[in-house]
Motif scaffolding. Structure first.
Motif, PDB file in Angstrom:
ATOM      1  N   LEU A  65       7.152  -2.021  -6.376  1.00 13.15           N
ATOM      2  CA  LEU A  65       5.905  -1.479  -5.861  1.00 13.15           C
ATOM      3  C   LEU A  65       5.703  -0.059  -6.388  1.00 13.15           C
ATOM      4  O   LEU A  65       6.666   0.666  -6.603  1.00 13.15           O
ATOM      5  CB  LEU A  65       5.956  -1.458  -4.326  1.00 13.15           C
ATOM      6  CG  LEU A  65       5.938  -2.830  -3.639  1.00 13.15           C
ATOM      7  CD1 LEU A  65       6.244  -2.661  -2.160  1.00 13.15           C
ATOM      8  CD2 LEU A  65       4.597  -3.506  -3.827  1.00 13.15           C
ATOM      9  N   ASP A  85       9.864   5.856  -1.655  1.00 20.25           N
ATOM     10  CA  ASP A  85      10.736   4.805  -1.127  1.00 20.25           C
ATOM     11  C   ASP A  85      10.149   4.075   0.080  1.00 20.25           C
ATOM     12  O   ASP A  85      10.836   3.299   0.738  1.00 20.25           O
ATOM     13  CB  ASP A  85      12.095   5.403  -0.752  1.00 20.25           C
ATOM     14  CG  ASP A  85      11.970   6.525   0.283  1.00 20.25           C
ATOM     15  OD1 ASP A  85      10.822   6.947   0.559  1.00 20.25           O
ATOM     16  OD2 ASP A  85      13.011   6.969   0.813  1.00 20.25           O
ATOM     17  N   ASP A 120       8.162   1.339   0.954  1.00 19.95           N
ATOM     18  CA  ASP A 120       7.522   0.097   0.516  1.00 19.95           C
ATOM     19  C   ASP A 120       6.509  -0.421   1.531  1.00 19.95           C
ATOM     20  O   ASP A 120       5.475  -0.994   1.150  1.00 19.95           O
ATOM     21  CB  ASP A 120       8.578  -0.982   0.267  1.00 19.95           C
ATOM     22  CG  ASP A 120       9.365  -0.746  -1.012  1.00 19.95           C
ATOM     23  OD1 ASP A 120       9.076   0.255  -1.693  1.00 19.95           O
ATOM     24  OD2 ASP A 120      10.263  -1.559  -1.316  1.00 19.95           O
ATOM     25  N   ARG A 143       2.628  -1.337   0.701  1.00 21.06           N
ATOM     26  CA  ARG A 143       2.019  -2.665   0.930  1.00 21.06           C
ATOM     27  C   ARG A 143       0.756  -2.551   1.774  1.00 21.06           C
ATOM     28  O   ARG A 143      -0.201  -3.286   1.570  1.00 21.06           O
ATOM     29  CB  ARG A 143       3.033  -3.591   1.607  1.00 21.06           C
ATOM     30  CG  ARG A 143       4.163  -4.040   0.681  1.00 21.06           C
ATOM     31  CD  ARG A 143       4.980  -5.163   1.309  1.00 21.06           C
ATOM     32  NE  ARG A 143       6.001  -5.637   0.394  1.00 21.06           N
ATOM     33  CZ  ARG A 143       7.258  -5.191   0.359  1.00 21.06           C
ATOM     34  NH1 ARG A 143       7.642  -4.245   1.208  1.00 21.06           N
ATOM     35  NH2 ARG A 143       8.114  -5.683  -0.510  1.00 21.06           N
TER      36      ARG A 143
END
Length: 386
Positions: free
Chosen positions: A11, A66, A68, A72
């Protein structure tokens, strides 16, 4: 073309495909304040991944490297520090532009930046563009604007002067075909034909590869245009083209419309098949109004796709006239195209190509589709502009 470590599946860049240089620029900007600009314009042809890249950039700006989960949320469009305008109407309204400007002055709620993404920024009228000028020129320190458009020429000079432009590359047919095969599992021949017919537009290539009806409608439209031999054919063929574009637009929107309606009714607790209570009807009417506006845009886009296909057809005629038969978009129709190339001189073919481009512009100005297409086909039949 091989993927590099710039666009790994990590990502937020995993969905960005074939734009390594652009990814490198935006990764550096997101991580280095000295490389950062607070207003960006991402340009590239339809299907090149402008919006995908814009949301990946937004995720990199808003979330810590870091985090994620936050990334998202941004990619799903649900993060509180992302404001996005996805245009499904014919134009972006002044009301919508003002709402974006108002949101741009809010401080980030939880993320590093507040990011405003405007898709289809080329759909702003001049008055609407003027609403954005000051916000783009002097955004708050932790607000970033990301506009998307096919070309910087589609925006006013006053807008262009206030943004940093990032131009995307066009992928090759072979690259798009490989991607479509990987994504859908279709055979290589279907993927290659779809990528070629879509003129490297990734989304359209994927649709053609997976929808036999869409492929059939495209083929019939082009064959109908090739059958135009006189003014007597014009009305019939124009009607067919409009009908094909209408059917294509309905196919794209019908399933989504029904899913949205069902989701709304579930959300307010109305069982499937039950009568809609009066208190819910206003929400349902508002949804239907939005869907009607989207249907209008979808039909306009469908007609533009048809004209893009016709443009490719007459472009192929010109290529044959100049001996470039190895570069045809529609080589399945080569016999008919050669017949036309022999019957026309180069000047007539170029007049028709110019007329297709003019018709595309006219449709954006709300000219009646049937009349616009009839006028175009009169030029095809006669070689003269009406």
């Amino acid at each position: 073309m091989e993927a590099t470590d710039l666009t790994t599946r990590a990502l937020p860049w995993g969905a960005v495909w074939g734009q390594d240089a652009a990814v490198q620029t935006l990764r550096e900007a997101a991580s280095d304040p000295a490389a950062m600009t607070h207003a960006w314009l991402i340009t590239g042809p339809p299907g090149s991944g402008r919006s995908t890249l814009a949301y990946a950039f937004a995720a990199a700006l808003i979330a810590e490297p870091d985090d994620d989960q936050a990334m998202r949320q941004v990619l799903a469009g649900t993060h509180p520090d992302l404001t996005a305008l996805r245009t499904e109407g014919v134009i972006i309204s002044i009301k919508d532009a003002r709402a974006l400007v108002e949101r741009s002055y809010f401080a980030p709620a939880v993320g590093r930046y507040r990011v405003i993404v405007m898709e289809d920024a080329d759909r702003m009228a001049e008055r609407t563009s003027n609403v954005l000028l000051k916000a783009l020129e002097e955004p708050p320190e932790r607000t970033v604007w990301v506009l998307c458009a096919p070309s910087d020429a589609d925006l006013l000079p006053t807008i262009r002067s206030r943004v940093r432009t990032l131009r995307l590359r066009e992928p090759d047919v072979a690259d798009v075909a490989r991607l479509i095969t990987e994504r859908t599992g279709v055979d290589a021949a279907t993927a290659e034909q779809s990528a070629r017919h879509a003129q490297r537009h990734i989304g359209m290539a994927q649709r053609l590869a997976t929808d036999a009806d869409a492929r059939a409608r495209r083929d019939e439209t082009l064959r109908a245009a090739l059958r135009v031999r006189g003014v007597g054919d014009v009305v019939e063929v124009a009607g067919r083209i409009v009908q094909a574009a209408t059917e294509d637009a309905k196919a794209l929107t019908a399933e989504r419309d029904e899913a949205e309606r069902a989701s709304l009714l579930r959300t307010v607790g109305v069982a499937e098949g039950a009568a809609v209570p009066p208190a819910v009807r206003s929400q349902l009417h508002a949804l239907e109004d939005d869907q009607k506006r989207r249907a209008t845009r979808s039909l306009r886009d469908g007609l533009d796709r048809v004209l893009t296909d016709l443009q490719s057809l007459f472009r192929d005629v010109v290529m044959l006239q100049f001996g470039r038969d190895g570069e045809l978009i529609n080589h399945e129709l080569e016999a008919q195209l050669r017949e036309l190339a022999d019957a026309w001189d180069a000047e007539r073919a170029l007049v028709v190509l110019d007329r297709v481009a003019e018709t595309r512009r006219n449709l954006e100005q709300n000219v009646a589709p049937a009349l616009a297409l009839e006028s175009l086909l009169v030029t095809v039949a006669s070689g003269r502009t009406p």
